[in-house]
Design a protein around this motif. Structure first.
Motif, PDB file in Angstrom:
ATOM      1  N   VAL A  65     -76.061 -25.626  19.067  1.00 14.31           N
ATOM      2  CA  VAL A  65     -75.580 -26.023  17.747  1.00 14.31           C
ATOM      3  C   VAL A  65     -75.375 -24.757  16.932  1.00 14.31           C
ATOM      4  CG1 VAL A  65     -76.122 -27.265  15.624  1.00 14.31           C
ATOM      5  CG2 VAL A  65     -76.722 -28.269  17.836  1.00 14.31           C
ATOM      6  N   LEU A  66     -74.139 -24.567  16.472  1.00 15.14           N
ATOM      7  CA  LEU A  66     -73.784 -23.386  15.692  1.00 15.14           C
ATOM      8  C   LEU A  66     -74.026 -23.618  14.207  1.00 15.14           C
ATOM      9  CD1 LEU A  66     -70.392 -22.625  17.476  1.00 15.14           C
ATOM     10  CD2 LEU A  66     -72.658 -21.698  18.034  1.00 15.14           C
ATOM     11  N   ALA A  67     -73.642 -24.799  13.712  1.00 14.29           N
ATOM     12  CA  ALA A  67     -73.770 -25.123  12.294  1.00 14.29           C
ATOM     13  C   ALA A  67     -73.701 -26.627  12.128  1.00 14.29           C
ATOM     14  CB  ALA A  67     -72.656 -24.461  11.484  1.00 14.29           C
ATOM     15  N   PHE A  68     -74.273 -27.117  11.026  1.00 17.48           N
ATOM     16  CA  PHE A  68     -74.150 -28.537  10.732  1.00 17.48           C
ATOM     17  C   PHE A  68     -74.214 -28.794   9.237  1.00 17.48           C
ATOM     18  CE2 PHE A  68     -78.766 -28.141  11.276  1.00 17.48           C
ATOM     19  CZ  PHE A  68     -79.297 -28.970  10.297  1.00 17.48           C
ATOM     20  N   ILE A  69     -73.654 -29.930   8.852  1.00 12.89           N
ATOM     21  CA  ILE A  69     -73.668 -30.410   7.464  1.00 12.89           C
ATOM     22  C   ILE A  69     -74.034 -31.879   7.503  1.00 12.89           C
ATOM     23  CG2 ILE A  69     -72.239 -30.930   5.427  1.00 12.89           C
ATOM     24  CD1 ILE A  69     -70.573 -28.440   6.079  1.00 12.89           C
ATOM     25  N   ASN A  70     -74.889 -32.283   6.563  1.00  9.58           N
ATOM     26  CA  ASN A  70     -75.219 -33.703   6.470  1.00  9.58           C
ATOM     27  C   ASN A  70     -75.385 -34.117   5.024  1.00  9.58           C
ATOM     28  OD1 ASN A  70     -78.355 -34.240   5.842  1.00  9.58           O
ATOM     29  ND2 ASN A  70     -78.148 -32.327   6.966  1.00  9.58           N
ATOM     30  N   GLY A  71     -75.260 -35.418   4.814  1.00 14.28           N
ATOM     31  CA  GLY A  71     -75.430 -35.990   3.491  1.00 14.28           C
ATOM     32  C   GLY A  71     -75.222 -37.478   3.547  1.00 14.28           C
TER      33      GLY A  71
END
Length: 172
Positions: A65-71
């Motif tokens: 996993v390089l990057a992630f965004i959540n919301g």
């Protein structure tokens, strides 16, 4: 790079929605990226994945996993502290998307991966017909989010982690 080229690059690198199978990896990266008081706990990430995994975007390459965004989505216009740990406040039909975490794996920082994920998140949320996106950030990240069109609305009422947060909004 055209939008078409960019989309092709993302799919090659593995942009996808997270699942509960990603929990351990995401929790480890979150813990390495934020001070304990500011980062989401293992349990909080678990609950978010269980309720709104389709609002978790992650970019991976060779299974890292390089990057992630959540919301989450909501009809509330401002991001409030109770949203971070109560996944049941998510309303898929909500007008606004509240970003909780924008995280780059410490081993892969400085390569533009969070920007790639953010560009995709903005496209996806806009295509869902939402009014926009809200996030909070520290002062040193105002310029980063400003590059995507987010407007600084000033100091947030958030007391999350005991630090000063600025609320930023991108309206479609």
């Amino acid at each position: 790079m055209t939008r078409e080229d960019f989309s092709h690059t993302l799919s090659e690198q593995g942009l996808r929605h997270a699942t509960l199978d990603d929990l351990n990896n995401l929790a480890t990266i979150e813990a390495a990226s934020y001070p304990k008081a500011e980062g989401a706990s293992y349990d909080s990430i678990h609950d978010r994945l269980a309720v709104f995994s389709d609002y978790f975007w992650l970019l991976e390459d060779n299974e890292a996993v390089l990057a992630f965004i959540n919301g989450m989505a909501t009809n509330q216009t401002d991001l409030t502290d109770d949203m971070y740990d109560d996944a049941n406040l998510h309303n898929p039909a909500g007008d606004w998307f509240m970003i909780f975490s924008v995280v780059t794996n410490p081993d892969f920082r400085g390569k533009g991966y969070a920007s790639q994920v953010m560009t995709r998140v903005i496209q996806d949320i806009k295509s869902q017909g939402k009014k926009g996106i809200v996030l909070t950030c520290k002062e040193d990240l105002l310029g980063f989010y400003g590059k995507f069109g987010f407007i600084n609305e000033g100091i947030s009422s958030s007391e999350h982690g005991g630090v000063a947060w600025y609320q930023m909004r991108l309206t479609f």
